[in-house]
Enzyme design. Structure first.
Site, PDB file in Angstrom:
ATOM      1  N   CYS A 255       0.871  -1.175   0.000  1.00 13.52           N
ATOM      2  CA  CYS A 255       0.000   0.000   0.000  1.00 13.52           C
ATOM      3  C   CYS A 255       0.910   1.226   0.000  1.00 13.52           C
ATOM      4  O   CYS A 255       2.044   1.146  -0.476  1.00 13.52           O
ATOM      5  CB  CYS A 255      -0.968  -0.016   1.180  1.00 13.52           C
ATOM      6  SG  CYS A 255      -0.172   0.021   2.806  1.00 13.52           S
ATOM      7  N   PHE A 256       0.453   2.351   0.506  1.00 20.37           N
ATOM      8  CA  PHE A 256       1.281   3.549   0.409  1.00 20.37           C
ATOM      9  C   PHE A 256       2.499   3.479   1.325  1.00 20.37           C
ATOM     10  O   PHE A 256       3.636   3.699   0.896  1.00 20.37           O
ATOM     11  CB  PHE A 256       0.462   4.806   0.709  1.00 20.37           C
ATOM     12  CG  PHE A 256       1.260   6.069   0.556  1.00 20.37           C
ATOM     13  CD1 PHE A 256       1.752   6.442  -0.684  1.00 20.37           C
ATOM     14  CD2 PHE A 256       1.545   6.870   1.651  1.00 20.37           C
ATOM     15  CE1 PHE A 256       2.523   7.599  -0.831  1.00 20.37           C
ATOM     16  CE2 PHE A 256       2.307   8.026   1.515  1.00 20.37           C
ATOM     17  CZ  PHE A 256       2.787   8.385   0.263  1.00 20.37           C
TER      18      PHE A 256
END
EC number: 2.9.1.3
Length: 379
Positions: free
Chosen positions: A100-101
């Site tokens: 994810c980020f």
């Protein structure tokens, strides 16, 4: 959810890119669109709106409340669909990774759901997109500063790009930017996002230097911009001081090469990208050519712009009306002699002290081979 287990975590960022690991990006679509890694597939944990709502809840009430809201927003059927997408990706790419980020909550939840719902143990990247992006930026600085580059120059139409790709060790900035680097250089496909271009160039350079750090790399002599994309500054500075070899070809050959590169192949590209017929592609080519001429109107001057635009309109009519390309040849010849050649000669005059060799393609190829570049197909 079942009890927590220790699921695999990847911390070696270099191996992610050097081994070309398939990447499952579970960020929201809006994040993916702003910048991604080559070949990564976006199969988000949350939609853009869901991410927005969960983010607000996280700020107001903390992580547990945010997780609870996420489960409320996604019903059982939609959850099963998303897990099935991740499962399909994992089955197709058993050597892949997810992220994810920041490599935090979203990727951990995705990893856990894959394990709980499908029994799949799939690794995630520590630090997520942010850590991988930071690694590539650092690698780009490190690898570019002393890269053993050889620059490939030559007037428009000498065929620099097809020549460049004949060699195993080359960095194709125009290919990565999807642009030929001039007013007429736009491609049917839009240019990648700036971050995507930078990521790809960083990966290319990392792979080239990790495999053979001291062997030369052939790069086309570019300006700071390739279309609307900025060449990474450290790389550009290295390009500016690297030796230059220059291909020379007769004007008639350059006209034919330019006809192929900027018109014939362009139309084929529009047909492929737009999945359109000849008439649809011809309209795009017409708009492309006339628009490019208008973009350089100031440099051409009013009288010459009117002359060239008139030639272009007549030449395009002849090509699409009678399959006659002679007018296009005449147009290209005028643009080369009156516009591109003087501009290139002026630029080359400022690089005279860097020219290591110049000559026809065969002679330049021999010189490059003598300097340690290996052709990947016969020259």
């Amino acid at each position: 959810m079942s009890g927590r287990v220790d699921l695999p975590l990847v911390t070696d960022m270099a191996s992610v890119f050097l081994d070309d690991r398939p990447l499952l990006d579970v960020r929201a679509p809006v994040e993916f669109a702003q910048g991604a890694f080559p070949g990564a597939k976006n199969r988000p944990l949350l939609t853009d709106e869901e991410r927005h709502q969960v983010g607000i809840r996280y700020k107001e009430a903390g992580q547990d409340a945010a997780i609870a809201l996420g489960y409320e927003l996604v019903d059982a059927q939609e959850k099963a669909r998303r897990v099935a997408e991740w499962q399909a990706f994992a089955a197709a790419h058993p050597d892949g990774l997810l992220y994810c980020f920041r490599g935090g909550l979203r990727s951990r939840l995705t990893q856990q759901m894959l394990f709980d719902e499908a029994g799949i143990t799939y690794p995630r990247v520590a630090g997520g997109y942010k850590a991988m992006r930071r690694f590539l930026l650092d690698a780009l600085e490190t690898q570019a500063v002393d890269a053993p580059l050889i620059m490939l120059g030559g007037r428009t139409g000498v065929g620099k790009t097809p020549f460049l790709t004949r060699f195993e060790r080359h960095l194709d900035l125009e290919g990565r930017a999807r642009h030929k680097g001039s007013a007429f250089g736009r491609e049917p496909e839009p240019q990648p996002m700036p971050i995507d271009f930078e990521n790809q160039v960083a990966i290319d350079l990392l792979r080239l230097r990790q495999r053979s750090p001291d062997e030369p790399i052939l790069v086309e002599d570019e300006g700071k911009m390739v279309g609307a994309r900025l060449v990474p500054p450290t790389l550009f500075e290295r390009m500016r001081v690297s030796p230059l070899v220059v291909i020379e070809r007769p004007l008639d050959e350059r006209v034919e090469q330019s006809l192929k590169d900027y018109i014939i192949d362009l139309e084929a590209g529009y047909r492929r990208v737009l999945a359109t017929d000849a008439s649809g592609a011809s309209a795009q080519v017409r708009e492309h050519i006339l628009g490019a001429i208008d973009r350089v109107a100031k440099r051409l001057g009013g009288v010459r712009h009117a002359k060239v635009r008139g030639m272009a309109e007549e030449a395009l009519d002849a090509w699409y009306g009678r399959d006659d390309v002679q007018g296009l040849r005449d147009l290209i010849r005028v643009m080369l002699v009156e516009y591109y050649d003087p501009m290139y000669d002026y630029q080359l005059a400022n690089k005279r002290d860097r020219i290591a060799f110049s000559g026809p393609p065969e002679a330049v190829a021999e010189e490059l081979i003598a300097r340690g570049l290996r052709p990947q197909r016969p020259i």
